[in-house]
Design a protein around this motif. Structure first.
Motif, mmCIF file in Angstrom:
data_model
loop_
_atom_site.group_PDB
_atom_site.id
_atom_site.type_symbol
_atom_site.label_atom_id
_atom_site.label_comp_id
_atom_site.label_asym_id
_atom_site.label_seq_id
_atom_site.Cartn_x
_atom_site.Cartn_y
_atom_site.Cartn_z
ATOM 1 N N ASP A 88 0.911 -1.168 -0.125
ATOM 2 C CA ASP A 88 0.045 -0.087 -0.109
ATOM 3 C C ASP A 88 0.931 1.314 -0.047
ATOM 4 O O ASP A 88 0.755 2.130 -0.738
ATOM 5 N N THR A 96 2.619 1.752 -3.654
ATOM 6 C CA THR A 96 1.482 2.108 -4.422
ATOM 7 C C THR A 96 1.027 3.377 -4.247
ATOM 8 O O THR A 96 1.171 4.301 -5.192
ATOM 9 N N ASN A 97 0.917 3.875 -3.143
ATOM 10 C CA ASN A 97 0.488 5.353 -2.784
ATOM 11 C C ASN A 97 1.733 6.213 -3.350
ATOM 12 O O ASN A 97 1.407 7.302 -3.835
ATOM 13 N N ILE A 106 1.411 6.550 -6.976
ATOM 14 C CA ILE A 106 0.321 7.412 -7.325
ATOM 15 C C ILE A 106 0.690 9.240 -7.008
ATOM 16 O O ILE A 106 0.345 9.670 -7.820
ATOM 17 N N ASN A 163 4.876 -4.297 -10.994
ATOM 18 C CA ASN A 163 3.238 -4.278 -10.766
ATOM 19 C C ASN A 163 2.703 -3.331 -10.020
ATOM 20 O O ASN A 163 1.448 -2.909 -10.173
ATOM 21 N N TYR A 213 3.154 -0.104 -10.992
ATOM 22 C CA TYR A 213 2.851 0.837 -11.798
ATOM 23 C C TYR A 213 1.599 0.535 -12.209
ATOM 24 O O TYR A 213 0.817 1.718 -12.909
ATOM 25 N N GLU A 214 0.878 -0.524 -12.194
ATOM 26 C CA GLU A 214 -0.464 -0.603 -13.013
ATOM 27 C C GLU A 214 -1.507 0.238 -12.686
ATOM 28 O O GLU A 214 -2.057 0.860 -13.482
ATOM 29 N N LYS A 215 -1.543 0.559 -11.308
ATOM 30 C CA LYS A 215 -2.575 1.374 -10.916
ATOM 31 C C LYS A 215 -2.548 2.822 -11.317
ATOM 32 O O LYS A 215 -3.189 3.629 -11.681
ATOM 33 N N SER A 274 -0.673 3.665 -14.019
ATOM 34 C CA SER A 274 -0.987 3.669 -15.312
ATOM 35 C C SER A 274 -2.394 3.766 -15.731
ATOM 36 O O SER A 274 -3.043 4.531 -16.443
ATOM 37 N N GLN A 275 -3.326 3.293 -14.924
ATOM 38 C CA GLN A 275 -4.698 3.427 -14.995
ATOM 39 C C GLN A 275 -5.089 5.132 -14.754
ATOM 40 O O GLN A 275 -5.924 5.505 -15.284
ATOM 41 N N MET A 276 -4.514 5.407 -13.475
ATOM 42 C CA MET A 276 -5.002 6.545 -13.365
ATOM 43 C C MET A 276 -4.437 7.809 -14.373
ATOM 44 O O MET A 276 -5.073 8.626 -14.688
#
Length: 196
Positions: free
Chosen positions: A53, A56-57, A60, A112, A114-116, A118-120
């Motif tokens: 988490d 990922t944060n 982002i 992996n 970076y997937e979120k 990339s979506q954002m």
């Protein structure tokens, strides 16, 4: 539960980015981060449910900051040449002012996590740039291209020049410096290549 402390949260984020850039993901751990930030591991868990988490944060957060910076004084309604120039200057200044963030994002781009991001990026930033492209095509200022081809031609030269600049050398010049004059020459070549 202890209250959130913005200063500690910022320090944790900064130390985590520094550690990942210096040691990679394999050398990164919550206990190690806590020691580097001068906090207890429990403090980190106030802000993030686990290591994944946190990472990922971080991804982002850095991407959002970079996107906001690159959209300064930019509108998808701008003429193509003017809009691309704003984008180039914003991106250059962000890279030069935030080199650690840029190294971090480059490391994370191939994970992996970076997937979120990339979506954002696709949902937020991509929609603005796609509108900019559509407007430029309608004005007949840009040859119609798939987004990926456009992106490669429009921005890859800038990123390579920044890389040469930050590393201090190129393949043939051991002291390459990207100045305003060289930036403008490269930008004009890119604009010329993308015009119908």
């Amino acid at each position: 539960m202890r209250p959130r402390d913005e200063h500690k949260e910022l320090l944790i984020r900064q130390k985590a980015i520094e550690m990942i850039v210096k040691e990679g993901l394999d050398g990164f751990g919550v206990n190690k981060l806590a020691k580097a930030a001068g906090v207890s591991p429990a403090t980190i868990y106030i802000y993030h449910k686990d290591k994944e988490d946190l990472i990922t944060n971080l991804c982002i957060g850095v991407a959002e900051k970079m996107m906001a910076f690159s959209l300064r004084n930019f509108s998808p309604d701008m003429d193509f040449a003017a809009g691309l120039k704003v984008q180039w200057h914003n991106r250059l200044h962000y890279f030069l002012e935030n080199p650690l963030d840029m190294e971090f994002i480059e490391i994370m781009r191939y994970t992996n996590f970076y997937e979120k991001v990339s979506q954002m990026v696709t949902a937020n930033f991509g929609s603005v740039l796609r509108q900019f492209m559509r407007n430029a095509e309608e004005k007949q200022q840009l040859v119609p291209l798939p987004f990926e081809v456009y992106w490669s031609v429009a921005y890859a030269p800038l990123y390579q020049l920044i890389k040469f600049h930050t590393e201090g050398n190129s393949y043939v010049n051991s002291s390459f410096v990207l100045d305003d004059q060289l930036l403008e020459k490269a930008l004009q070549l890119v604009i010329k290549a993308l015009k119908p």
